[in-house]
Design an enzyme around this catalytic site. Sequence first.
Site, short mmCIF file in Angstrom:
data_model
loop_
_atom_site.label_atom_id
_atom_site.label_comp_id
_atom_site.label_asym_id
_atom_site.label_seq_id
_atom_site.Cartn_x
_atom_site.Cartn_y
_atom_site.Cartn_z
N ASP A 1 -6.91 9.50 0.34
CA ASP A 1 -6.78 8.60 1.50
C ASP A 1 -8.02 8.68 2.38
OD1 ASP A 1 -5.58 6.67 3.03
OD2 ASP A 1 -3.83 7.85 3.57
N ASP B 1 -11.37 13.14 -2.93
CA ASP B 1 -10.22 12.97 -2.03
C ASP B 1 -9.65 11.56 -2.22
OD1 ASP B 1 -8.53 13.40 0.35
OD2 ASP B 1 -9.88 11.93 1.26
#
Lengths: 254, 254
Positions: free
Chosen positions: B12, B10
């Site tokens: 952020d 992932d």
Amino acid sequence: MKKYEGFLIDLDGTMYRGTEKIDEAVTFVKTLKERSLPYLFVTNNSTRTKEQVAEKLAGFGVPAEPEHVLTTSMATAQYIKEEKKNAKVYFIGEEGLKQALNEAGFIYEEENPDYVVIGMDREITYEKLAKACLAVRKGAKFISTNPDIALPTERGFLPGNGSLTAVVSVSTTVDPIFIGKPEPIIIEQALKAIGTPKDRTLMIGDNYHTDIKAGLTAGVDTLLVYTGVTTKEHMTDIAESPTYAIDSLSEWPF
Amino acid sequence: MKKYEGFLIDLDGTMYRGTEKIDEAVTFVKTLKERSLPYLFVTNNSTRTKEQVAEKLAGFGVPAEPEHVLTTSMATAQYIKEEKKNAKVYFIGEEGLKQALNEAGFIYEEENPDYVVIGMDREITYEKLAKACLAVRKGAKFISTNPDIALPTERGFLPGNGSLTAVVSVSTTVDPIFIGKPEPIIIEQALKAIGTPKDRTLMIGDNYHTDIKAGLTAGVDTLLVYTGVTTKEHMTDIAESPTYAIDSLSEWPF
């Protein structure tokens, strides 16, 4: 048959279909006027002003002045005014909502409003929706003029105010208070505006799921007229019947 | 500890927080590169192109090329392509979605598309939404890049794509297929893109409700890293645990 002293009347499907008037309905309202029976047109359309609505009706030969009209925008403004005079209001909407909120004397406020009001807005933008979400998250009371999910047009069903409102309710996980039909608030405001006793006032409309439901919930008698959305076939599996159902307003026994 | 051959990561909260890089994550990816272990950044951001994502990462010193990126827009395009080559697609979205759909060779079609795709669009208009509603009502398959209801920004939480998508789902009463996390489709597409065996691939993220849920549903092992949204306190009442949970990627035992 009970004698009614006041009549709340839906517009599209009841007084006209799009740009085509319904003759029996025009005659019906003329009779109301002749008999000096008060009537009020009650509409979920939040975009038009009362003057615009009255003008359209007058164009069909209906005796209609602005004071015969209660739009959901006007009902929204009145509802807020009863809760808080001089409220700070952020709104998304068109001319009808803007005028109603202005006439109620509210202060337009984007950053820290007391209320966020969403009405139909065909000039919707991300920034308008963003401001609404931020204000609702900060605690502004969230109101939507009406829950209609789709607008019938010659192109087909376009997004209605209930679906635009969903951007804010889904994003903030806060449910709005809806003012318009089938919610009872617009009927309660209509009763105050027309001034006739609740048990002597009749709500007339073509749509069981909006007009009649609103009347049933608000506790006024209802008249379903089969000139619009709801057909007799739709009425076989409903929970609660309208007080009356007729094919056309010409059948109404004064 | 199982030896993993591929890493889905992932962005952020995992690689950076807004404009601030997470040093341990940068070092982690550098180690992956040194050891020639394949990795793929998997993001629900539909607005950026893979080049823009790679550029941002490279700016933080992360070894990242466009081929290390799978955006939800790319996953959406790939998903549709597997169902129907040369599909006619109407979409609402920004540059990232536009590029992904163009590169997949779809034909842009407003009136009678096979698919309606909705991605985040900060230039949303009523007309764009109207076209989407009309096409979904005509039977186009309704796809949304990701269900995020809110976007964290310095102004607060703004409407996310899941809330824009709600205009069409509420208006048409048709639920979309969501591609992005926590839905498994983006992970399934990521597995195809990275090419490592499912049982030797690890999904890494900071958000239990998106990254980890997506991994769990897709059936890949998961690593929760407490550098972003989810805290240890959040993890006391969850139904299914991630395979691993650590404070920082510096703790990962290669």
